[in-house]
Design an enzyme around this catalytic site. Structure first.
Site, PDB file in Angstrom:
ATOM      1  N   LYS A  50       0.831  -1.209   0.000  1.00 55.64           N
ATOM      2  CA  LYS A  50       0.000   0.000   0.000  1.00 55.64           C
ATOM      3  C   LYS A  50       0.864   1.257   0.000  1.00 55.64           C
ATOM      4  CE  LYS A  50      -4.592  -1.129   1.069  1.00 55.64           C
ATOM      5  NZ  LYS A  50      -5.837  -0.581   1.584  1.00 55.64           N
ATOM      6  N   LYS A  83      -2.017  -9.590  -7.901  1.00 55.22           N
ATOM      7  CA  LYS A  83      -2.633 -10.484  -6.925  1.00 55.22           C
ATOM      8  C   LYS A  83      -4.120 -10.161  -6.829  1.00 55.22           C
ATOM      9  CE  LYS A  83      -2.557  -9.650  -2.514  1.00 55.22           C
ATOM     10  NZ  LYS A  83      -2.187  -9.457  -1.101  1.00 55.22           N
ATOM     11  N   LYS A  93      -9.864  -7.673  -3.299  1.00 56.11           N
ATOM     12  CA  LYS A  93     -10.963  -6.717  -3.370  1.00 56.11           C
ATOM     13  C   LYS A  93     -10.444  -5.288  -3.322  1.00 56.11           C
ATOM     14  CE  LYS A  93     -14.819  -9.458  -1.645  1.00 56.11           C
ATOM     15  NZ  LYS A  93     -15.909  -9.555  -0.644  1.00 56.11           N
TER      16      LYS A  93
END
Length: 247
Positions: A37, A116, A119
Protein backbone atom coordinates in the site's frame (compact mmCIF):
# COMPACT_ATOMS: atom_id res chain seq x y z
CA UNK A 1 -16.16 -27.06 10.92
CA UNK A 2 -17.04 -24.33 13.39
CA UNK A 3 -18.56 -21.32 11.63
CA UNK A 4 -18.84 -17.98 13.42
CA UNK A 5 -18.53 -14.23 12.92
CA UNK A 6 -15.16 -12.94 14.11
CA UNK A 7 -16.67 -10.03 16.06
CA UNK A 8 -18.77 -12.51 18.07
CA UNK A 9 -15.57 -13.68 19.78
CA UNK A 10 -14.27 -10.66 21.73
CA UNK A 11 -11.83 -12.97 23.55
CA UNK A 12 -9.48 -12.59 20.56
CA UNK A 13 -8.91 -8.89 21.33
CA UNK A 14 -6.83 -9.34 24.48
CA UNK A 15 -4.43 -11.90 22.95
CA UNK A 16 -3.95 -9.38 20.14
CA UNK A 17 -2.88 -6.77 22.69
CA UNK A 18 -0.63 -9.20 24.56
CA UNK A 19 1.10 -10.09 21.30
CA UNK A 20 1.36 -6.40 20.33
CA UNK A 21 3.50 -5.73 23.39
CA UNK A 22 6.19 -8.12 22.14
CA UNK A 23 5.93 -7.31 18.41
CA UNK A 24 8.90 -5.39 16.92
CA UNK A 25 7.95 -2.45 14.69
CA UNK A 26 10.43 -3.64 12.08
CA UNK A 27 8.59 -6.95 11.73
CA UNK A 28 5.33 -5.20 10.83
CA UNK A 29 7.07 -2.73 8.52
CA UNK A 30 8.27 -5.68 6.43
CA UNK A 31 4.79 -7.17 5.97
CA UNK A 32 3.63 -7.27 2.35
CA UNK A 33 0.20 -5.66 2.69
CA UNK A 34 1.60 -2.58 4.44
CA UNK A 35 4.61 -2.29 2.12
CA UNK A 36 2.46 -2.73 -0.97
CA UNK A 37 0.00 0.00 0.00
CA UNK A 38 2.82 2.40 0.81
CA UNK A 39 4.50 1.63 -2.50
CA UNK A 40 1.25 2.32 -4.38
CA UNK A 41 0.72 5.59 -2.54
CA UNK A 42 -2.47 4.27 -0.96
CA UNK A 43 -3.57 5.17 2.60
CA UNK A 44 -1.97 2.88 5.19
CA UNK A 45 -3.49 3.25 8.66
CA UNK A 46 -2.64 1.72 12.03
CA UNK A 47 -5.26 -0.99 11.56
CA UNK A 48 -3.52 -2.22 8.42
CA UNK A 49 -0.11 -1.92 10.06
CA UNK A 50 -1.11 -4.04 13.06
CA UNK A 51 -3.37 -6.44 11.15
CA UNK A 52 -0.79 -9.29 11.08
CA UNK A 53 -0.90 -9.33 14.90
CA UNK A 54 -4.69 -9.67 14.89
CA UNK A 55 -4.36 -12.45 12.34
CA UNK A 56 -1.83 -14.18 14.57
CA UNK A 57 -4.18 -13.92 17.56
CA UNK A 58 -7.03 -15.28 15.43
CA UNK A 59 -4.94 -18.36 14.70
CA UNK A 60 -3.41 -18.85 18.14
CA UNK A 61 -6.67 -18.31 20.05
CA UNK A 62 -7.95 -21.72 18.91
CA UNK A 63 -4.75 -23.77 19.28
CA UNK A 64 -4.65 -24.09 15.48
CA UNK A 65 -1.86 -26.36 14.27
CA UNK A 66 -2.48 -26.20 10.51
CA UNK A 67 -3.59 -23.15 8.51
CA UNK A 68 -4.52 -23.50 4.80
CA UNK A 69 -3.30 -20.39 2.95
CA UNK A 70 -2.28 -19.13 -0.46
CA UNK A 71 1.35 -18.38 -1.19
CA UNK A 72 0.77 -14.65 -0.70
CA UNK A 73 -0.43 -15.30 2.88
CA UNK A 74 2.56 -17.41 3.90
CA UNK A 75 4.26 -14.39 5.46
CA UNK A 76 1.35 -13.97 7.88
CA UNK A 77 1.87 -17.52 9.14
CA UNK A 78 5.58 -16.84 9.53
CA UNK A 79 4.78 -13.70 11.54
CA UNK A 80 2.35 -15.73 13.66
CA UNK A 81 5.03 -18.32 14.36
CA UNK A 82 7.57 -15.58 15.20
CA UNK A 83 5.19 -13.98 17.71
CA UNK A 84 4.10 -17.29 19.25
CA UNK A 85 7.73 -18.38 19.53
CA UNK A 86 8.75 -15.09 21.16
CA UNK A 87 5.88 -15.27 23.64
CA UNK A 88 6.65 -18.90 24.49
CA UNK A 89 10.35 -18.17 24.93
CA UNK A 90 9.62 -15.27 27.26
CA UNK A 91 6.72 -16.66 29.30
CA UNK A 92 6.86 -20.43 28.86
CA UNK A 93 5.03 -22.77 26.48
CA UNK A 94 1.65 -21.13 25.92
CA UNK A 95 0.71 -21.08 22.25
CA UNK A 96 0.60 -23.94 19.76
CA UNK A 97 3.01 -23.32 16.87
CA UNK A 98 0.94 -23.48 13.65
CA UNK A 99 2.20 -24.48 10.23
CA UNK A 100 1.02 -23.37 6.82
CA UNK A 101 -0.61 -25.73 4.34
CA UNK A 102 -0.40 -24.65 0.70
CA UNK A 103 -2.14 -26.79 -1.91
CA UNK A 104 0.06 -27.59 -4.87
CA UNK A 105 -1.03 -25.70 -7.98
CA UNK A 106 -3.28 -23.36 -5.97
CA UNK A 107 -0.63 -21.23 -4.32
CA UNK A 108 -1.24 -18.02 -6.25
CA UNK A 109 -4.46 -16.61 -7.71
CA UNK A 110 -3.97 -13.76 -10.19
CA UNK A 111 -6.49 -10.96 -10.48
CA UNK A 112 -8.17 -9.92 -13.72
CA UNK A 113 -5.34 -7.39 -14.18
CA UNK A 114 -2.53 -9.88 -13.60
CA UNK A 115 -1.78 -8.57 -10.11
CA UNK A 116 -2.63 -10.48 -6.92
CA UNK A 117 -6.40 -10.96 -6.72
CA UNK A 118 -7.75 -8.64 -4.03
CA UNK A 119 -10.96 -6.72 -3.37
CA UNK A 120 -8.73 -3.75 -2.55
CA UNK A 121 -7.60 -3.70 -6.18
CA UNK A 122 -11.06 -4.33 -7.67
CA UNK A 123 -9.72 -7.21 -9.76
CA UNK A 124 -11.72 -10.16 -8.44
CA UNK A 125 -14.00 -12.85 -9.83
CA UNK A 126 -16.64 -13.30 -7.14
CA UNK A 127 -17.87 -16.77 -6.22
CA UNK A 128 -21.51 -15.70 -5.84
CA UNK A 129 -21.78 -13.24 -8.73
CA UNK A 130 -24.61 -13.62 -11.21
CA UNK A 131 -23.38 -15.49 -14.31
CA UNK A 132 -24.00 -12.47 -16.57
CA UNK A 133 -21.86 -10.22 -14.38
CA UNK A 134 -19.14 -12.87 -14.08
CA UNK A 135 -19.03 -13.33 -17.86
CA UNK A 136 -18.88 -9.59 -18.43
CA UNK A 137 -15.94 -9.25 -16.03
CA UNK A 138 -14.05 -12.05 -17.75
CA UNK A 139 -14.66 -10.68 -21.26
CA UNK A 140 -13.27 -7.32 -20.12
CA UNK A 141 -9.95 -8.77 -18.93
CA UNK A 142 -7.16 -6.74 -20.51
CA UNK A 143 -4.63 -8.73 -22.54
CA UNK A 144 -1.53 -7.82 -24.51
CA UNK A 145 -1.60 -6.62 -28.12
CA UNK A 146 0.26 -9.52 -29.76
CA UNK A 147 -1.27 -10.53 -33.10
CA UNK A 148 -3.51 -13.59 -33.33
CA UNK A 149 -1.07 -15.65 -35.36
CA UNK A 150 1.84 -15.19 -32.93
CA UNK A 151 2.61 -18.14 -30.61
CA UNK A 152 2.36 -17.29 -26.91
CA UNK A 153 3.79 -18.75 -23.71
CA UNK A 154 0.81 -19.74 -21.55
CA UNK A 155 2.55 -19.88 -18.18
CA UNK A 156 3.32 -16.14 -18.21
CA UNK A 157 -0.21 -15.12 -19.19
CA UNK A 158 -2.62 -14.24 -16.36
CA UNK A 159 -5.64 -15.16 -18.49
CA UNK A 160 -4.27 -18.69 -18.88
CA UNK A 161 -3.44 -18.81 -15.16
CA UNK A 162 -7.07 -17.99 -14.34
CA UNK A 163 -8.26 -20.57 -16.86
CA UNK A 164 -6.01 -23.16 -15.23
CA UNK A 165 -7.74 -22.70 -11.87
CA UNK A 166 -11.03 -23.99 -13.31
CA UNK A 167 -9.89 -26.35 -16.08
CA UNK A 168 -9.15 -30.06 -15.90
CA UNK A 169 -5.55 -31.21 -16.57
CA UNK A 170 -6.61 -32.26 -20.07
CA UNK A 171 -8.23 -28.89 -20.77
CA UNK A 172 -5.15 -27.05 -19.48
CA UNK A 173 -2.85 -29.07 -21.71
CA UNK A 174 -5.05 -28.50 -24.76
CA UNK A 175 -5.27 -24.76 -24.14
CA UNK A 176 -1.51 -24.52 -23.51
CA UNK A 177 -0.93 -26.19 -26.88
CA UNK A 178 -3.21 -23.63 -28.55
CA UNK A 179 -1.17 -20.83 -26.99
CA UNK A 180 2.13 -22.23 -28.20
CA UNK A 181 0.77 -22.97 -31.67
CA UNK A 182 -0.67 -19.51 -32.22
CA UNK A 183 -3.45 -18.61 -34.62
CA UNK A 184 -6.17 -17.94 -32.05
CA UNK A 185 -7.54 -14.92 -30.21
CA UNK A 186 -7.74 -14.14 -26.51
CA UNK A 187 -11.50 -13.87 -26.90
CA UNK A 188 -11.59 -17.65 -27.36
CA UNK A 189 -9.78 -18.14 -24.03
CA UNK A 190 -12.08 -15.67 -22.28
CA UNK A 191 -15.18 -17.45 -23.54
CA UNK A 192 -13.83 -20.83 -22.40
CA UNK A 193 -12.85 -19.38 -19.02
CA UNK A 194 -16.31 -17.82 -18.58
CA UNK A 195 -18.04 -21.15 -19.30
CA UNK A 196 -15.86 -23.00 -16.82
CA UNK A 197 -16.16 -20.36 -14.09
CA UNK A 198 -19.93 -20.12 -14.34
CA UNK A 199 -20.26 -23.90 -14.12
CA UNK A 200 -17.69 -24.21 -11.33
CA UNK A 201 -19.51 -21.74 -9.05
CA UNK A 202 -23.03 -22.97 -9.89
CA UNK A 203 -23.34 -25.26 -6.87
CA UNK A 204 -22.04 -22.55 -4.52
CA UNK A 205 -24.60 -20.07 -5.88
CA UNK A 206 -27.37 -22.65 -5.47
CA UNK A 207 -26.34 -23.46 -1.91
CA UNK A 208 -26.11 -19.78 -0.98
CA UNK A 209 -29.60 -19.10 -2.33
CA UNK A 210 -30.88 -22.04 -0.29
CA UNK A 211 -29.29 -20.70 2.90
CA UNK A 212 -30.52 -17.17 2.21
CA UNK A 213 -34.05 -18.54 2.29
CA UNK A 214 -33.41 -19.92 5.80
CA UNK A 215 -31.99 -16.96 7.79
CA UNK A 216 -32.99 -18.45 11.15
CA UNK A 217 -30.99 -21.59 10.40
CA UNK A 218 -27.96 -19.53 9.42
CA UNK A 219 -28.17 -17.42 12.58
CA UNK A 220 -28.42 -20.56 14.71
CA UNK A 221 -25.38 -22.12 13.05
CA UNK A 222 -23.37 -18.93 13.66
CA UNK A 223 -24.58 -18.61 17.26
CA UNK A 224 -23.67 -22.23 18.03
CA UNK A 225 -20.28 -21.71 16.39
CA UNK A 226 -19.62 -18.54 18.35
CA UNK A 227 -20.33 -20.27 21.66
CA UNK A 228 -17.93 -23.07 20.78
CA UNK A 229 -15.25 -20.67 19.55
CA UNK A 230 -15.59 -18.37 22.59
CA UNK A 231 -15.14 -21.30 24.95
CA UNK A 232 -11.89 -22.32 23.26
CA UNK A 233 -10.61 -18.74 22.92
CA UNK A 234 -11.34 -18.08 26.61
CA UNK A 235 -9.32 -21.17 27.56
CA UNK A 236 -6.31 -20.03 25.51
CA UNK A 237 -6.64 -16.44 26.75
CA UNK A 238 -6.57 -17.55 30.39
CA UNK A 239 -3.49 -19.63 29.65
CA UNK A 240 -1.75 -16.59 28.14
CA UNK A 241 -2.83 -14.30 30.97
CA UNK A 242 -1.44 -16.65 33.60
CA UNK A 243 1.77 -17.14 31.63
CA UNK A 244 2.63 -13.43 31.49
CA UNK A 245 1.33 -12.56 34.97
CA UNK A 246 -1.84 -10.67 34.07
CA UNK A 247 -3.76 -13.18 36.22
Amino acid sequence: ATLFVQSDVPEVCEPTWLLMTITPMGLLERCHAYKDKKARGLPADAGLFAYPVLMAADILAYDSDTVPVGEDQLQHIEVCRDLAGSFNARFGETFVMPRAKILEGMARVPGTDGEKMSKSYNNTLEVFEEPKILRKKIMRIVTDSRPVEQPKEPETDHLFQLYSLFASPEQREAMAARYRQGGFGYGEVKAALADLAVDYFAEARRRRAELESQPEKVQQILADGARKARAKAAEVLLRAQKACGVK
